[in-house]
Motif scaffolding. Structure first.
Motif, PDB file in Angstrom:
ATOM      1  N   ARG A  32     -24.790  32.511  62.817  1.00  0.00           N
ATOM      2  CA  ARG A  32     -24.588  33.744  63.554  1.00  0.00           C
ATOM      3  C   ARG A  32     -24.798  34.941  62.624  1.00  0.00           C
ATOM      4  O   ARG A  32     -24.434  34.869  61.446  1.00  0.00           O
ATOM      5  CB  ARG A  32     -23.198  33.787  64.175  1.00  0.00           C
ATOM      6  N   PRO A  33     -25.348  36.043  63.099  1.00  0.00           N
ATOM      7  CA  PRO A  33     -25.517  37.227  62.237  1.00  0.00           C
ATOM      8  C   PRO A  33     -24.173  37.729  61.727  1.00  0.00           C
ATOM      9  O   PRO A  33     -23.244  37.914  62.507  1.00  0.00           O
ATOM     10  CB  PRO A  33     -26.173  38.244  63.167  1.00  0.00           C
ATOM     11  N   ILE A  34     -24.062  37.928  60.432  1.00  0.00           N
ATOM     12  CA  ILE A  34     -22.805  38.399  59.854  1.00  0.00           C
ATOM     13  C   ILE A  34     -23.031  39.595  58.942  1.00  0.00           C
ATOM     14  O   ILE A  34     -22.171  39.962  58.172  1.00  0.00           O
ATOM     15  CB  ILE A  34     -22.091  37.271  59.079  1.00  0.00           C
ATOM     16  N   SER A  35     -24.215  40.190  59.007  1.00  0.00           N
ATOM     17  CA  SER A  35     -24.482  41.395  58.236  1.00  0.00           C
ATOM     18  C   SER A  35     -25.458  42.249  59.036  1.00  0.00           C
ATOM     19  O   SER A  35     -25.968  41.839  60.074  1.00  0.00           O
ATOM     20  CB  SER A  35     -25.045  41.046  56.852  1.00  0.00           C
ATOM     21  N   LYS A  36     -25.717  43.455  58.543  1.00  0.00           N
ATOM     22  CA  LYS A  36     -26.549  44.382  59.303  1.00  0.00           C
ATOM     23  C   LYS A  36     -27.329  45.269  58.337  1.00  0.00           C
ATOM     24  O   LYS A  36     -26.847  45.635  57.264  1.00  0.00           O
ATOM     25  CB  LYS A  36     -25.675  45.243  60.223  1.00  0.00           C
ATOM     26  N   ASP A  37     -28.580  45.586  58.720  1.00  0.00           N
ATOM     27  CA  ASP A  37     -29.351  46.586  57.987  1.00  0.00           C
ATOM     28  C   ASP A  37     -29.949  47.557  58.999  1.00  0.00           C
ATOM     29  O   ASP A  37     -29.557  47.566  60.177  1.00  0.00           O
ATOM     30  CB  ASP A  37     -30.409  45.931  57.096  1.00  0.00           C
TER      31      ASP A  37
END
Length: 322
Positions: A32-37
């Protein structure tokens, strides 16, 4: 270990993020996505032991990346989501639910990640794989040797290799104290499966290769070496070297004369060693610690096999004669 660099335009994940991702990603739903840019959500994690590296990643958006790798090892790519494509020079390969990619890292130049991609992969040392090929064929690996790049993810040997990749990340790397025996056994098993089951430029020679016979003395030397060193991270290749034969020849002759394999023989010796240590264990000892000392990292599987071998559970034997 040689550095692996990914030119990914994203905020770096923290150590706790990576730890959380690696400790929980046992099923597809755990990616699952756990970071962001600036582009969107993503995740990427990698874990290494020895020269083996397992990785996993996902992205909520399309990404186009150029990749620089300072290694020439073999790379596996798979995707459980919406897929991605790998550029190897001027050639591009699609990776998705049914097809994976096996390529040499020095050919890997670019990556097109699809929105909703849920990917995982593995880096395997080329020298270990080539040694396994040489042991299987009893010959030198030529400079032009290569694997078939595309492989089936639904059936065939790749399925077992994918399961081993996940076992590496979740069981071997997931331990606070890594078992040298388990790591050595995993590395040899994985490379042997690649050499003997994945399609490559010498596969036809493997099918037609003649197996040499060995003397009883050579077989006895391999067995005595295994008995004396089972508590150490020895491999089947070590047993073959002591006997003065190739791994393939040792495997075939174990089957012919003993109706077993060198791997099963060595594993049985380690079960017997674990039982001795359990029976004579100090009051502070635990089943888990003793099992891991002997290379058994999956406690449920260890307990079931132990009971099958000896008729009792490991906990029943723990400290019985202390």
């Amino acid at each position: 270990m040689k550095p692996v660099t990914f030119s990914m335009p994203a905020i770096a994940m923290t150590t706790s993020d990576v730890s959380q991702c690696l400790s929980t990603e046992k099923t597809v739903n755990s990616f699952r996505p756990i970071s962001k840019d600036l582009l969107g959500d993503f995740s990427f994690s990698a874990q290494a032991l020895g020269e083996f590296v397992g990785w996993a990643g996902s992205s909520s958006v399309h990404r186009s990346l150029q990749v620089g790798l300072e290694i020439d090892d073999y790379l596996f790519f798979t995707d459980h989501g919406n897929g991605h494509s790998i550029a190897t020079g001027s050639i591009s390969f699609d990776v998705g639910h049914s097809r994976g990619l096996l390529t040499s890292a020095d050919r890997y130049s670019g990556l097109e990640i699809g929105a909703g991609s849920i990917a995982e992969g593995f880096s395997v040392p080329k020298d270990m794989v080539h040694k396994a090929v040489a042991d299987s064929l009893e010959c030198f690996v030529p400079s032009g040797f290569e694997f078939c790049p595309s492989f089936d993810l639904a059936t065939g040997p790749a399925v077992q290799l994918m399961n081993l990749m996940r076992f590496f990340r979740t069981e071997i790397c997931g331990q606070l104290v890594v078992s040298p025996i388990a790591l050595a056994g995993f590395q040899e098993m994985f490379c042997s499966l690649m050499a003997q089951n994945m399609q490559h430029s010498l596969s036809q020679k493997l099918v037609s290769a003649r197996v040499n016979s060995i003397t009883p003395g050579q077989l006895r030397r391999a067995m005595e070496f295994a008995r004396a060193n089972a508590a150490l991270p020895i491999t089947i290749a070590d047993m073959a070297s002591v006997a003065g034969v190739s791994v393939r020849t040792l495997q075939a002759n174990f089957r012919s004369f003993l109706n077993t394999t060198p791997t099963s023989f060595l594993r049985q010796l380690r079960f017997e060693g674990a039982r001795r240590d359990l029976i004579h264990a100090a009051p502070t000892a635990t089943v888990t610690n003793i099992a891991r000392q002997w290379g058994f990292v999956h406690m449920g599987r260890f307990s079931a096999e132990y009971r099958s071998h000896f008729g009792v559970s490991p906990s029943a034997d723990l400290g019985r004669r202390s």
